[in-house]
Scaffold this motif. Structure first.
Motif, PDB file in Angstrom:
ATOM      1  N   PHE A   1      20.185   1.133  35.882  1.00  0.00           N
ATOM      2  CA  PHE A   1      21.576   1.126  36.334  1.00  0.00           C
ATOM      3  C   PHE A   1      21.930   2.433  37.030  1.00  0.00           C
ATOM      4  O   PHE A   1      22.488   2.432  38.140  1.00  0.00           O
ATOM      5  N   VAL A   2      21.613   3.553  36.391  1.00  0.00           N
ATOM      6  CA  VAL A   2      21.940   4.860  36.968  1.00  0.00           C
ATOM      7  C   VAL A   2      21.186   5.063  38.285  1.00  0.00           C
ATOM      8  O   VAL A   2      21.755   5.559  39.267  1.00  0.00           O
ATOM      9  N   ALA A   3      19.912   4.668  38.322  1.00  0.00           N
ATOM     10  CA  ALA A   3      19.124   4.811  39.548  1.00  0.00           C
ATOM     11  C   ALA A   3      19.736   3.983  40.678  1.00  0.00           C
ATOM     12  O   ALA A   3      19.826   4.448  41.826  1.00  0.00           O
ATOM     13  N   ALA A   4      20.177   2.768  40.360  1.00  0.00           N
ATOM     14  CA  ALA A   4      20.789   1.904  41.374  1.00  0.00           C
ATOM     15  C   ALA A   4      22.102   2.489  41.871  1.00  0.00           C
ATOM     16  O   ALA A   4      22.402   2.438  43.069  1.00  0.00           O
ATOM     17  N   VAL A   5      22.892   3.042  40.944  1.00  0.00           N
ATOM     18  CA  VAL A   5      24.160   3.665  41.330  1.00  0.00           C
ATOM     19  C   VAL A   5      23.916   4.848  42.256  1.00  0.00           C
ATOM     20  O   VAL A   5      24.559   4.994  43.305  1.00  0.00           O
ATOM     21  N   LEU A   6      22.974   5.706  41.870  1.00  0.00           N
ATOM     22  CA  LEU A   6      22.674   6.889  42.686  1.00  0.00           C
ATOM     23  C   LEU A   6      22.162   6.505  44.075  1.00  0.00           C
ATOM     24  O   LEU A   6      22.431   7.189  45.067  1.00  0.00           O
ATOM     25  N   ALA A   7      21.429   5.404  44.134  1.00  0.00           N
ATOM     26  CA  ALA A   7      20.808   5.018  45.405  1.00  0.00           C
ATOM     27  C   ALA A   7      21.713   4.177  46.301  1.00  0.00           C
ATOM     28  O   ALA A   7      21.689   4.331  47.525  1.00  0.00           O
TER      29      ALA A   7
ATOM     30  N   THR B   1      30.491   5.586  47.165  1.00  0.00           N
ATOM     31  CA  THR B   1      31.252   6.539  46.370  1.00  0.00           C
ATOM     32  C   THR B   1      32.268   7.289  47.226  1.00  0.00           C
ATOM     33  O   THR B   1      32.226   7.254  48.458  1.00  0.00           O
ATOM     34  N   THR B   2      33.157   7.986  46.544  1.00  0.00           N
ATOM     35  CA  THR B   2      34.159   8.798  47.235  1.00  0.00           C
ATOM     36  C   THR B   2      33.737  10.257  47.319  1.00  0.00           C
ATOM     37  O   THR B   2      34.509  11.098  47.781  1.00  0.00           O
ATOM     38  N   GLY B   3      32.540  10.573  46.833  1.00  0.00           N
ATOM     39  CA  GLY B   3      32.042  11.945  46.880  1.00  0.00           C
ATOM     40  C   GLY B   3      30.529  11.958  46.880  1.00  0.00           C
ATOM     41  O   GLY B   3      29.884  10.904  46.828  1.00  0.00           O
ATOM     42  N   SER B   4      29.946  13.143  46.941  1.00  0.00           N
ATOM     43  CA  SER B   4      28.489  13.259  46.948  1.00  0.00           C
ATOM     44  C   SER B   4      28.096  14.642  46.462  1.00  0.00           C
ATOM     45  O   SER B   4      28.937  15.521  46.261  1.00  0.00           O
ATOM     46  N   GLY B   5      26.789  14.827  46.259  1.00  0.00           N
ATOM     47  CA  GLY B   5      26.281  16.124  45.840  1.00  0.00           C
ATOM     48  C   GLY B   5      26.305  16.296  44.336  1.00  0.00           C
ATOM     49  O   GLY B   5      26.907  15.507  43.594  1.00  0.00           O
ATOM     50  N   ALA B   6      25.657  17.358  43.869  1.00  0.00           N
ATOM     51  CA  ALA B   6      25.542  17.611  42.427  1.00  0.00           C
ATOM     52  C   ALA B   6      26.904  17.810  41.774  1.00  0.00           C
ATOM     53  O   ALA B   6      27.129  17.372  40.626  1.00  0.00           O
TER      54      ALA B   6
ATOM     55  N   ALA C   1      33.759   1.126  45.968  1.00  0.00           N
ATOM     56  CA  ALA C   1      33.921   2.580  46.107  1.00  0.00           C
ATOM     57  C   ALA C   1      35.008   3.125  45.199  1.00  0.00           C
ATOM     58  O   ALA C   1      35.013   4.317  44.870  1.00  0.00           O
ATOM     59  N   SER C   2      35.950   2.259  44.781  1.00  0.00           N
ATOM     60  CA  SER C   2      37.026   2.726  43.909  1.00  0.00           C
ATOM     61  C   SER C   2      36.567   2.916  42.465  1.00  0.00           C
ATOM     62  O   SER C   2      37.289   3.487  41.657  1.00  0.00           O
ATOM     63  N   THR C   3      35.391   2.416  42.138  1.00  0.00           N
ATOM     64  CA  THR C   3      34.846   2.614  40.793  1.00  0.00           C
ATOM     65  C   THR C   3      34.372   4.062  40.647  1.00  0.00           C
ATOM     66  O   THR C   3      33.627   4.554  41.490  1.00  0.00           O
ATOM     67  N   PRO C   4      34.807   4.753  39.602  1.00  0.00           N
ATOM     68  CA  PRO C   4      34.368   6.146  39.410  1.00  0.00           C
ATOM     69  C   PRO C   4      32.920   6.195  38.916  1.00  0.00           C
ATOM     70  O   PRO C   4      32.650   6.394  37.726  1.00  0.00           O
TER      71      PRO C   4
END
Length: 374
Positions: free
Chosen positions: A27-33, A37-42, A318-321
């Motif tokens: 799940f996390v890998a799919a989200v990251l890939a 999103t409304t932002g990016s970066g570490a 994209a509205s999902t945090p």
């Protein structure tokens, strides 16, 4: 085919920890890939790292008692989260709670299946009856004003608090076992590997390690992994339907309700407490997944279908945090696996009293917010 399915089923349950913990990783890998999103970066992805221990603790508590995770997550996101970050909109709060809860309860459900404490027939009939109410509640959350949302949330928590104080959720002890239709059939030394013995049912089509048999008069005999047996009937469908219809509406609206009302309805129809808690995990997990899908895609789907309800908005992905759920999902999955061990180490009544008291305090604060917001 039946033999192959049974073999796959047993292999899955044998290695359930591997599959369960692989789910949040994927799940996390799919989200990251892939997630918009409304932002990016570490700085964006690590902003809410501190939610992991909070949701881990909450998931462990609620899965031990057998109630919905959002019953704790939603009030936390309303009252405490704004102290460290920007306040969230009600629909976003419910969405985060439901997504996190869906993974956590699914994790805990597999653990209960492996232990042999899930009644498939009860779970399927209750889920089927609750589905339309869950969808209706989720759609309703799009249109109600925030003060009304807080008031309804307060009412749900007050009801959950009262029901928790009235319910006997003790997991162990000879006296409570006897009261709840549970008997120790054999000791560990004589129990078969799958929890059955020559004198007790050992159904080849069982879901998990427990044996189960239904007699002609409707009496169900279920054997768990330790060789303990539980005898009950599945009567009382109408009473359970009434509770789960109300609970399902609140499940869709606020992210919890099905678990709290559901566990009470099963206990009141004489389902043994351990079977009731295990079965309730499956029901709440499925309704939480359904409600999550409606919250994520519901508004957009209605608009795409040409159904325009005043106030209903499309919630884009994209509205999902996503930078929140990448921490809350692994936390709830871990808590779901820890819960069975905690339930054996602690008195469930102690946790129940704490959670019930907390619900009452939160409900009073929510009523205050509702009055102040009108």
């Amino acid at each position: 085919m039946s033999s192959s399915f049974s073999s796959v089923q047993k292999s899955f349950l044998k290695y359930q920890h591997v599959f369960v913990f692989a789910a949040p990783v994927i799940f996390v890998a799919a989200v990251l890939a892939f997630a918009p999103t409304t932002g990016s970066g570490a700085s964006y992805w690590l902003e809410f790292w501190w939610l992991f221990p909070v949701f881990l603790t909450g998931a462990t508590i609620v899965n031990t008692v057998g109630i919905s995770g959002s019953a704790l997550f939603v009030p936390f996101l309303i009252f405490l989260f704004p102290l460290a970050a920007e306040p969230l909109q009600p629909e976003t709060i419910v969405k985060v709670g439901l997504i996190s809860e869906a993974f956590g309860l699914s994790s805990s459900s597999v653990a209960f299946i492996q232990y042999g404490l899930v009644d498939r027939r009860l779970a399927l009939t209750i889920v089927g009856g609750a589905v339309p109410f869950v969808i209706a509640g989720a759609i309703l959350s799009f249109v109600i004003p925030e003060p009304v949302f807080h008031a309804l949330l307060g009412l749900a928590l007050i009801a959950a608090s009262v029901l928790l104080f009235k319910a006997d959720l003790d997991h162990g002890g000879a006296e409570s076992d006897a009261d709840d239709g549970h008997e120790t059939a054999v000791d560990d030394a004589s129990a078969a590997a799958d929890g059955g013995t020559a004198e007790l049912p050992d159904d080849a089509d069982k879901l998990g390690p427990a044996g189960v048999r239904t007699d002609d008069d409707g009496t169900v005999t279920r054997v768990d992994r330790d060789g303990d047996d539980y005898r009950y009937t599945r009567g009382g469908y109408l009473k359970r339907f009434g509770n789960y219809s109300i609970g399902g509406t609140f499940q869709g609206l606020a992210g919890f309700g099905a678990g709290e009302l559901g566990i009470i309805s099963m206990l009141s129809t004489k389902v043994p407490v351990r079977v009731a808690i295990g079965t309730n995990h499956i029901i709440v997990a499925v309704t939480a997944v359904l409600a999550s899908l409606v919250h994520v895609f519901g508004g957009t789907a209605l608009n795409a279908a040409g159904i325009h309800i005043p106030g209903v908005h499309g919630l884009s992905l994209a509205s999902t945090p996503w930078n929140m759920v990448v921490f809350t999902v692994p936390a709830t999955v871990t808590g779901g696996q820890i819960a069975p061990y905690v339930s054996n180490a602690l008195e469930t009544d102690t946790i129940k009293t704490f959670v019930g008291g907390l619900f009452a305090v939160i409900a009073v604060a929510l009523f205050g917010m509702a009055v102040g917001g009108i």
